[in-house]
Enzyme design. Structure first.
Site, PDB file in Angstrom:
ATOM      1  N   ARG A  88      43.423  43.469  42.080  1.00 59.38           N
ATOM      2  CA  ARG A  88      42.857  44.812  41.894  1.00 59.38           C
ATOM      3  C   ARG A  88      42.480  45.112  40.445  1.00 59.38           C
ATOM      4  O   ARG A  88      41.784  46.089  40.190  1.00 59.38           O
ATOM      5  CB  ARG A  88      43.853  45.878  42.376  1.00 59.38           C
ATOM      6  CG  ARG A  88      44.087  45.835  43.873  1.00 59.38           C
ATOM      7  CD  ARG A  88      45.185  46.816  44.250  1.00 59.38           C
ATOM      8  NE  ARG A  88      45.658  46.587  45.605  1.00 59.38           N
ATOM      9  CZ  ARG A  88      45.177  47.185  46.676  1.00 59.38           C
ATOM     10  NH1 ARG A  88      44.206  48.053  46.555  1.00 59.38           N
ATOM     11  NH2 ARG A  88      45.662  46.926  47.874  1.00 59.38           N
ATOM     12  N   HIS A 104      47.992  33.534  41.570  1.00 61.10           N
ATOM     13  CA  HIS A 104      47.915  32.707  42.781  1.00 61.10           C
ATOM     14  C   HIS A 104      48.000  31.222  42.428  1.00 61.10           C
ATOM     15  O   HIS A 104      48.673  30.446  43.111  1.00 61.10           O
ATOM     16  CB  HIS A 104      46.588  32.939  43.514  1.00 61.10           C
ATOM     17  CG  HIS A 104      46.397  34.331  44.032  1.00 61.10           C
ATOM     18  ND1 HIS A 104      45.478  35.196  43.498  1.00 61.10           N
ATOM     19  CD2 HIS A 104      47.011  34.999  45.044  1.00 61.10           C
ATOM     20  CE1 HIS A 104      45.520  36.337  44.155  1.00 61.10           C
ATOM     21  NE2 HIS A 104      46.441  36.247  45.093  1.00 61.10           N
TER      22      HIS A 104
END
Ligand code: PAF
Length: 281
Positions: free
Chosen positions: A189, A37
Site C-alpha cells: 500500500r 515478500h
C-alpha cells in the site's frame, strides 16, 4: 520459473515433485511484491527444495469494494522480480479458478480473530481463512511463510489450521517485518502515498520504536498508549484507527500494568491509505 494459472496442473506438478521427495516452501501473496515478500521467498528457498509463490488478490478478504479496486496490481513486474529471486513456481489463478462457486464457509475462531483488525475490518479474517485454507489444500506445503507485519493474521491462520485443518502437516513460519532504512514498514500500500504522506508515515515506526524504549524503561501501559496517541495526533496527515497493547500469543489485552511478552499493534490512516505496523515488547 514455471507459472500456473490452473489448480489441477499445479497440483499435478507438485505431486510429481513430492514423489521425488522434494520439500515445498510456500509464500502466499496478493502481488504488488516488494522486498518484504522477497525476504520470505529467500527464506523459503533456503529451507526447502522448491519455492512456490501464489499471487492472488483475494476478493473475499476485502470488506471495502473501493479498497479491493484500488489494490495495486502489476503481475508482469511481480513475475520478473520472482524470476530473479529464487522462486521456482508461481501460482496466479483467476477469481473463478479459486472460487468456482462462492465460498460460504464461516470460520469461528473466537477472540483471536475478533479483536483489532477483526473488529475494524469485519469479515476480513474470514476471507483470509477461506483463501489460505484453499491455497494450503492445493499446494500442501511443508512450510508456509508469512510476514509479521500482519501479526494478527499469523495468529488467526495458526488458529484456523489447528481447528479446521487438523490433518495439515505444514509448519507456519513467521518472519520478521522488513523496513526501509528510515523505519517505514514495507507494504504494497505504500505506493499510494504521496511524498508528503510518505514523510508523515515515518512517524508510525518512529513512535513504535520510542514506545518500545518506554516499555523497556518500565513505563505503564497507559503512559505508552497516551504517548502513542499524542504522537500520531501531532501529524495532520495521520489519523489513528486503533492502538492496542496485547498479549503476543492470544492478542487479548494484557492485565499487567507494565507490558511484557506483548505486542503493540497500530493502524493509522495516512490520507486515505490504511497502514498497519507493530512492535514486540
Ligand atoms: O497477507 C496477504 O498478503 C494475504 O492476506 C494472504 C495471506 C496472501 C491471503 O490472501
Amino acid at each position: 520459473m514455471e507459472i500456473y494459472k490452473e489448480t489441477s496442473l499445479l497440483k499435478q506438478r507438485l505431486q510429481k515433485l513430492r514423489s521425488q521427495s522434494k520439500s515445498i516452501g510456500f509464500v502466499p501473496t496478493m502481488g504488488a511484491l516488494h522486498q518484504g515478500h522477497i525476504s520470505l521467498v529467500e527464506r523459503a528457498a533456503k529451507e526447502n527444495d522448491i519455492t512456490v509463490v501464489s499471487i492472488f488478490v483475494n476478493p473475499t478478504q476485502f470488506n471495502n469494494k473501493e479498497d479491493l479496486e484500488k489494490y495495486p496490481r502489476d503481475p508482469d513486474a511481480d513475475f520478473a522480480l520472482l524470476e530473479k529471486n529464487s522462486c521456482d513456481i508461481v501460482f496466479a489463478p483467476t477469481v473463478d479458478e479459486m472460487y468456482p462457486t462462492p465460498d460460504t464457509r464461516v470460520f469461528s475462531l473466537g477472540s483471536v480473530a475478533e479483536v483489532m483488525e477483526g473488529k475494524y475490518r469485519p469479515g476480513h479474517f474470514n476471507g483470509v481463512c477461506q483463501v489460505v485454507s484453499r491455497l494450503f489444500n492445493i499446494v500442501e506445503p511443508n512450510r508456509a511463510y508469512f510476514g509479521q507485519k500482519d501479526y494478527q493474521q499469523i495468529a488467526v491462520i495458526k488458529a484456523m489450521v489447528r481447528k479446521y485443518m487438523p490433518t495439515f502437516k505444514g509448519e507456519i513460519v513467521s518472519c520478521p517485518i522488513k523496513r526501509e532504512s528510515d523505519g517505514l514498514a514495507l507494504s504494497s500500500r505504500n505506493v499510494h502515498l504521496s511524498p508528503e504522506q510518505r514523510q508523515s508515515a515515518l512517524l508510525i515506526s518512529k513512535t513504535l520504536f520510542e514506545a518500545k524504549k518506554m516499555a523497556d524503561n518500565k513505563a505503564t501501559q497507559k503512559q505508552i498508549t497516551d504517548f502513542i496517541k499524542r504522537s500520531i495526533a501531532s501529524d495532520a496527515n495521520l489519523c489513528l484507527e486503533y492502538v492496542e497493547i496485547a498479549d503476543k500469543d492470544t492478542l487479548q489485552p494484557i492485565a499487567n500494568e507494565y507490558p511484557k511478552n506483548a505486542v503493540i499493534c497500530i493502524t493509522v490512516y495516512d490520507g486515505k491509505t490504511r497502514l498497519i505496523d507493530n512492535i514486540l515488547l
